[in-house]
Design a protein around this motif. Structure first.
Motif, PDB file in Angstrom:
ATOM      1  N   GLY A 206      71.164   1.013  41.937  1.00 21.77           N
ATOM      2  CA  GLY A 206      70.670   1.983  42.913  1.00 21.77           C
ATOM      3  C   GLY A 206      70.247   3.266  42.227  1.00 21.77           C
ATOM      4  O   GLY A 206      70.205   3.353  40.990  1.00 21.77           O
ATOM      5  N   ARG A 207      69.981   4.269  43.062  1.00 21.50           N
ATOM      6  CA  ARG A 207      69.476   5.543  42.544  1.00 21.50           C
ATOM      7  C   ARG A 207      70.470   6.211  41.597  1.00 21.50           C
ATOM      8  O   ARG A 207      70.093   7.019  40.761  1.00 21.50           O
ATOM      9  N   THR A 232      68.031  -1.466  45.239  1.00 26.11           N
ATOM     10  CA  THR A 232      67.970  -0.892  46.590  1.00 26.11           C
ATOM     11  C   THR A 232      66.528  -0.482  46.877  1.00 26.11           C
ATOM     12  O   THR A 232      65.691  -0.380  45.974  1.00 26.11           O
ATOM     13  N   ALA A 234      65.591   2.440  47.727  1.00 27.57           N
ATOM     14  CA  ALA A 234      65.319   3.763  47.151  1.00 27.57           C
ATOM     15  C   ALA A 234      64.698   3.623  45.765  1.00 27.57           C
ATOM     16  O   ALA A 234      63.731   4.315  45.424  1.00 27.57           O
ATOM     17  N   GLN A 246      64.325  -6.319  46.004  1.00 27.91           N
ATOM     18  CA  GLN A 246      64.977  -5.451  47.003  1.00 27.91           C
ATOM     19  C   GLN A 246      65.860  -6.238  47.962  1.00 27.91           C
ATOM     20  O   GLN A 246      65.432  -7.204  48.570  1.00 27.91           O
ATOM     21  N   VAL A 247      67.085  -5.751  48.093  1.00 26.67           N
ATOM     22  CA  VAL A 247      68.050  -6.371  49.018  1.00 26.67           C
ATOM     23  C   VAL A 247      68.220  -5.443  50.213  1.00 26.67           C
ATOM     24  O   VAL A 247      68.359  -4.235  50.052  1.00 26.67           O
ATOM     25  N   GLY A 263      75.896   2.299  41.293  1.00 31.04           N
ATOM     26  CA  GLY A 263      75.194   3.511  41.722  1.00 31.04           C
ATOM     27  C   GLY A 263      74.457   3.318  43.029  1.00 31.04           C
ATOM     28  O   GLY A 263      73.340   3.805  43.208  1.00 31.04           O
ATOM     29  N   ILE A 264      75.089   2.617  43.950  1.00 32.54           N
ATOM     30  CA  ILE A 264      74.506   2.323  45.280  1.00 32.54           C
ATOM     31  C   ILE A 264      75.407   2.944  46.337  1.00 32.54           C
ATOM     32  O   ILE A 264      76.629   2.729  46.320  1.00 32.54           O
ATOM     33  N   ALA A 267      74.227   2.235  52.109  1.00 33.89           N
ATOM     34  CA  ALA A 267      73.615   2.519  53.416  1.00 33.89           C
ATOM     35  C   ALA A 267      73.569   1.227  54.236  1.00 33.89           C
ATOM     36  O   ALA A 267      73.481   0.135  53.681  1.00 33.89           O
ATOM     37  N   GLN A 269      71.325  -0.159  55.882  1.00 32.45           N
ATOM     38  CA  GLN A 269      70.148  -1.020  55.665  1.00 32.45           C
ATOM     39  C   GLN A 269      70.282  -1.831  54.386  1.00 32.45           C
ATOM     40  O   GLN A 269      69.646  -2.869  54.245  1.00 32.45           O
ATOM     41  N   ILE A 283      80.581   0.275  41.945  1.00 34.02           N
ATOM     42  CA  ILE A 283      80.831   1.314  40.932  1.00 34.02           C
ATOM     43  C   ILE A 283      80.028   2.537  41.376  1.00 34.02           C
ATOM     44  O   ILE A 283      78.794   2.481  41.451  1.00 34.02           O
ATOM     45  N   ASN A 284      80.744   3.605  41.705  1.00 33.71           N
ATOM     46  CA  ASN A 284      80.070   4.785  42.233  1.00 33.71           C
ATOM     47  C   ASN A 284      80.914   6.006  41.883  1.00 33.71           C
ATOM     48  O   ASN A 284      82.146   5.954  41.964  1.00 33.71           O
ATOM     49  N   LYS A 285      80.265   7.092  41.518  1.00 30.85           N
ATOM     50  CA  LYS A 285      81.055   8.260  41.096  1.00 30.85           C
ATOM     51  C   LYS A 285      81.590   9.067  42.281  1.00 30.85           C
ATOM     52  O   LYS A 285      82.458   9.922  42.112  1.00 30.85           O
ATOM     53  N   ASP A 286      81.070   8.777  43.499  1.00 33.05           N
ATOM     54  CA  ASP A 286      81.510   9.514  44.685  1.00 33.05           C
ATOM     55  C   ASP A 286      82.554   8.691  45.449  1.00 33.05           C
ATOM     56  O   ASP A 286      82.220   7.659  46.041  1.00 33.05           O
ATOM     57  N   HIS A 304      77.165   4.965  33.774  1.00 33.11           N
ATOM     58  CA  HIS A 304      76.823   4.985  32.343  1.00 33.11           C
ATOM     59  C   HIS A 304      78.042   4.727  31.467  1.00 33.11           C
ATOM     60  O   HIS A 304      77.922   4.228  30.350  1.00 33.11           O
TER      61      HIS A 304
HETATM   62  C1  LIG Z   1      63.962   1.275  58.388  1.00 30.79           C
HETATM   63  C2  LIG Z   1      64.671   1.370  57.064  1.00 30.79           C
HETATM   64  C3  LIG Z   1      64.777   0.217  56.298  1.00 30.79           C
HETATM   65  C4  LIG Z   1      65.445   0.262  55.066  1.00 30.79           C
HETATM   66  N1  LIG Z   1      65.558  -0.894  54.342  1.00 30.79           N
HETATM   67  C5  LIG Z   1      66.304  -0.853  53.206  1.00 30.79           C
HETATM   68  C6  LIG Z   1      66.528  -2.061  52.444  1.00 30.79           C
HETATM   69  O1  LIG Z   1      66.016  -3.152  52.771  1.00 30.79           O
HETATM   70  N2  LIG Z   1      67.302  -1.978  51.355  1.00 30.79           N
HETATM   71  C7  LIG Z   1      67.884  -0.817  50.927  1.00 30.79           C
HETATM   72  O2  LIG Z   1      68.589  -0.833  49.896  1.00 30.79           O
HETATM   73  N3  LIG Z   1      67.662   0.336  51.612  1.00 30.79           N
HETATM   74  C8  LIG Z   1      66.889   0.340  52.729  1.00 30.79           C
HETATM   75  N4  LIG Z   1      66.668   1.508  53.387  1.00 30.79           N
HETATM   76  C9  LIG Z   1      67.075   2.765  52.727  1.00 30.79           C
HETATM   77  C10 LIG Z   1      68.535   3.100  52.908  1.00 30.79           C
HETATM   78  O3  LIG Z   1      68.709   3.826  54.106  1.00 30.79           O
HETATM   79  C11 LIG Z   1      69.031   3.959  51.728  1.00 30.79           C
HETATM   80  O4  LIG Z   1      68.232   5.115  51.640  1.00 30.79           O
HETATM   81  C12 LIG Z   1      69.020   3.254  50.383  1.00 30.79           C
HETATM   82  O5  LIG Z   1      69.674   2.014  50.471  1.00 30.79           O
HETATM   83  C13 LIG Z   1      69.729   4.125  49.353  1.00 30.79           C
HETATM   84  O6  LIG Z   1      69.593   3.564  48.099  1.00 30.79           O
HETATM   85  P1  LIG Z   1      70.614   3.937  46.939  1.00 30.79           P
HETATM   86  O7  LIG Z   1      71.987   3.541  47.326  1.00 30.79           O
HETATM   87  O8  LIG Z   1      70.040   3.396  45.674  1.00 30.79           O
HETATM   88  O9  LIG Z   1      70.467   5.538  46.825  1.00 30.79           O
HETATM   89  P2  LIG Z   1      71.378   6.718  47.333  1.00 30.79           P
HETATM   90  O10 LIG Z   1      71.682   6.599  48.770  1.00 30.79           O
HETATM   91  O11 LIG Z   1      70.734   7.947  46.849  1.00 30.79           O
HETATM   92  O12 LIG Z   1      72.762   6.491  46.575  1.00 30.79           O
HETATM   93  C14 LIG Z   1      72.947   6.647  45.229  1.00 30.79           C
HETATM   94  C15 LIG Z   1      74.435   6.528  44.952  1.00 30.79           C
HETATM   95  O13 LIG Z   1      74.660   6.591  43.574  1.00 30.79           O
HETATM   96  C16 LIG Z   1      75.831   7.364  43.330  1.00 30.79           C
HETATM   97  N5  LIG Z   1      75.696   7.898  41.977  1.00 30.79           N
HETATM   98  C17 LIG Z   1      74.865   8.891  41.550  1.00 30.79           C
HETATM   99  N6  LIG Z   1      74.988   9.056  40.218  1.00 30.79           N
HETATM  100  C18 LIG Z   1      75.898   8.146  39.800  1.00 30.79           C
HETATM  101  C19 LIG Z   1      76.449   7.808  38.541  1.00 30.79           C
HETATM  102  N7  LIG Z   1      76.057   8.428  37.428  1.00 30.79           N
HETATM  103  N8  LIG Z   1      77.381   6.842  38.494  1.00 30.79           N
HETATM  104  C20 LIG Z   1      77.813   6.192  39.613  1.00 30.79           C
HETATM  105  N9  LIG Z   1      77.300   6.471  40.844  1.00 30.79           N
HETATM  106  C21 LIG Z   1      76.357   7.414  40.933  1.00 30.79           C
HETATM  107  C22 LIG Z   1      75.849   8.413  44.400  1.00 30.79           C
HETATM  108  O14 LIG Z   1      77.177   8.853  44.622  1.00 30.79           O
HETATM  109  C23 LIG Z   1      75.274   7.645  45.595  1.00 30.79           C
HETATM  110  O15 LIG Z   1      76.306   7.085  46.373  1.00 30.79           O
HETATM  111  C24 LIG Z   1      65.991   1.483  54.593  1.00 30.79           C
HETATM  112  C25 LIG Z   1      65.862   2.634  55.397  1.00 30.79           C
HETATM  113  C26 LIG Z   1      65.225   2.577  56.598  1.00 30.79           C
HETATM  114  C27 LIG Z   1      65.130   3.817  57.436  1.00 30.79           C
END
Ligand SMILES: Cc1cc2nc3c(=O)[nH]c(=O)nc-3n(C[C@H](O)[C@H](O)[C@H](O)COP(=O)(O)OP(=O)(O)OC[C@H]3O[C@@H](n4cnc5c(N)ncnc54)[C@H](O)[C@@H]3O)c2cc1C
Length: 320
Positions: A206-207, A232, A234, A246-247, A263-264, A267, A269, A283-286, A304
């Motif tokens: 993830g992000r 993810t 994002a 993408q999942v 790092g997910i 959410a 979705q 695995i997440n730092k938060d 990392h």
């Molecule tokens: C209609 C709709 C459909 C969607 N469909 C999908 C879909 O199919 N799939 C999907 O995945 N999302 C989907 N989304 C998006 C979803 O809402 C989230 O925005 C997305 O899943 C977030 O991706 P993420 O977890 O990578 O990023 P973020 O939400 O930004 O999370 C990043 C995480 O990484 C952690 N982190 C940061 N740095 C570090 C580090 N160094 N070490 C460990 N952890 C760290 C943070 O604490 C945070 O929890 C959809 C949204 C909408 C509105």
């Protein structure tokens, strides 16, 4: 209750999604048949018996060679009108969605789509469908027969029950308008390694990885575990990783034995696409990240630091 399952195939193999839906239909009971449409598909049809089809109808015609929907709608509509089925089930795919929609229009039948489960209540088929951005699952039914249903990708695993099906050839005739579309070219995306739909182990990024270059962390761990890499939305939207990985709600639904989320945030979705996994590791730092509410094992830490150590550990345990 009589059920017909649309059996999609590619390069001589019935697709896993179709076999999963067929297995579910067999579990629900009643008379279960499959239908294979294509050109030179007699061999393919026999693959359905072990997954619960008592009969497989084969509509074999040159006009069905290309994976185009309209000739399939003709073939299915004739079969359903002749033999009569209470339920007609499809595993979600681009082709199946087109065919199911065309068939619903042709038969003036109801189509429920994106179903994540099927059950029998009071002798009638009931579908389960996520609603309100996948935050609730609602029961859906049909007011008429045949009841047409499209099942979300990855919902049902194929289960071999060891039977064999009787194969029945069905004549095909096509509407003029159904054979005017021609397929000019077909391209295949080249993918290395195991696909996320078929993988027993998925390592998802993830992000929180911080950038596309850090996907090597999840790739290395996936390689050590013999698994596939997912992402993810994002990171896919940011162009860090291909859309095909993408999942989630607008991506793929997966159900590996092990899902490691790096790092997910978790959410809703994303969750709806991977909550069927056997064991979920996050695995997440938060410590307050939502993913910790539904994972089986959680590590609060920096990807990392944690992921490379985990990869090392897996490699050393595997002795290489
Ligand atoms: C209609 C709709 C459909 C969607 N469909 C999908 C879909 O199919 N799939 C999907 O995945 N999302 C989907 N989304 C998006 C979803 O809402 C989230 O925005 C997305 O899943 C977030 O991706 P993420 O977890 O990578 O990023 P973020 O939400 O930004 O999370 C990043 C995480 O990484 C952690 N982190 C940061 N740095 C570090 C580090 N160094 N070490 C460990 N952890 C760290 C943070 O604490 C945070 O929890 C959809 C949204 C909408 C509105």
């Amino acid at each position: 209750m009589t059920t017909l399952v649309f059996l999609e195939h590619h390069e001589g193999e019935l697709l896993k999604g179709s076999l999963g839906v067929l297995s579910k239909a067999a579990q629900l009971g009643g008379d279960v048949a499959g239908v294979v449409l294509g050109a030179g598909v007699g061999e393919v049809a026999s693959q359905a018996g072990p997954y619960g089809a008592q009969t497989v109808y084969v509509v074999d015609h040159e006009s069905l060679k290309a994976p185009l929907p309209q000739p399939r709608v003709d073939g299915l509509a004739a079969l359903i009108r002749d033999r009569g089925f209470d339920n007609v089930l499809f595993a979600q795919s681009v082709l199946a969605a087109d065919v199911a929609a065309g068939l619903a229009a042709r038969l003036d039948a109801g189509l429920n789509w994106d179903l994540v489960d099927l059950e029998i209540a009071d002798g009638e088929l009931v579908g389960k469908r996520p609603a309100i951005a996948d935050s609730v699952v609602v029961d859906v039914g049909w007011t008429t027969t045949p009841r047409l249903a499209l099942v979300r990708t990855g919902t049902f695993e194929p289960v071999e029950s060891g039977g064999s099906a009787s194969i029945e050839q069905v004549d095909a005739s096509f509407e003029d308008f159904s054979t005017t579309a021609k397929m000019i070219e077909q391209a295949h995306a080249e993918a290395e390694g195991v696909s996320i739909e078929d993988a027993d182990v998925i390592v998802a990024g993830g992000r929180g990885l911080g950038g596309p270059e850090n996907f090597t962390l999840v790739e290395e761990l996936a390689k050590a575990l013999g698994g596939a890499v997912a992402a993810t939305r994002a990171v896919v939207d940011a162009g860090w990783y291909p859309y095909s990985t993408q999942v989630g709600q607008t991506g793929k639904t997966v159900s590996p034995k092990l899902y490691i989320a790096c790092g997910i945030s978790g959410a809703i979705q994303h969750k709806v696409g991977m909550q069927g996994s056997g064991t979920i590791v996050a695995i997440n730092k938060d410590p307050n990240a939502p993913i910790f509410e539904f994972c089986d094992f959680g590590v609060v830490g920096d990807v990392h630091a944690v992921v490379p150590k985990l990869t090392e550990l897996v490699r050393s345990r595997k002795g290489g």
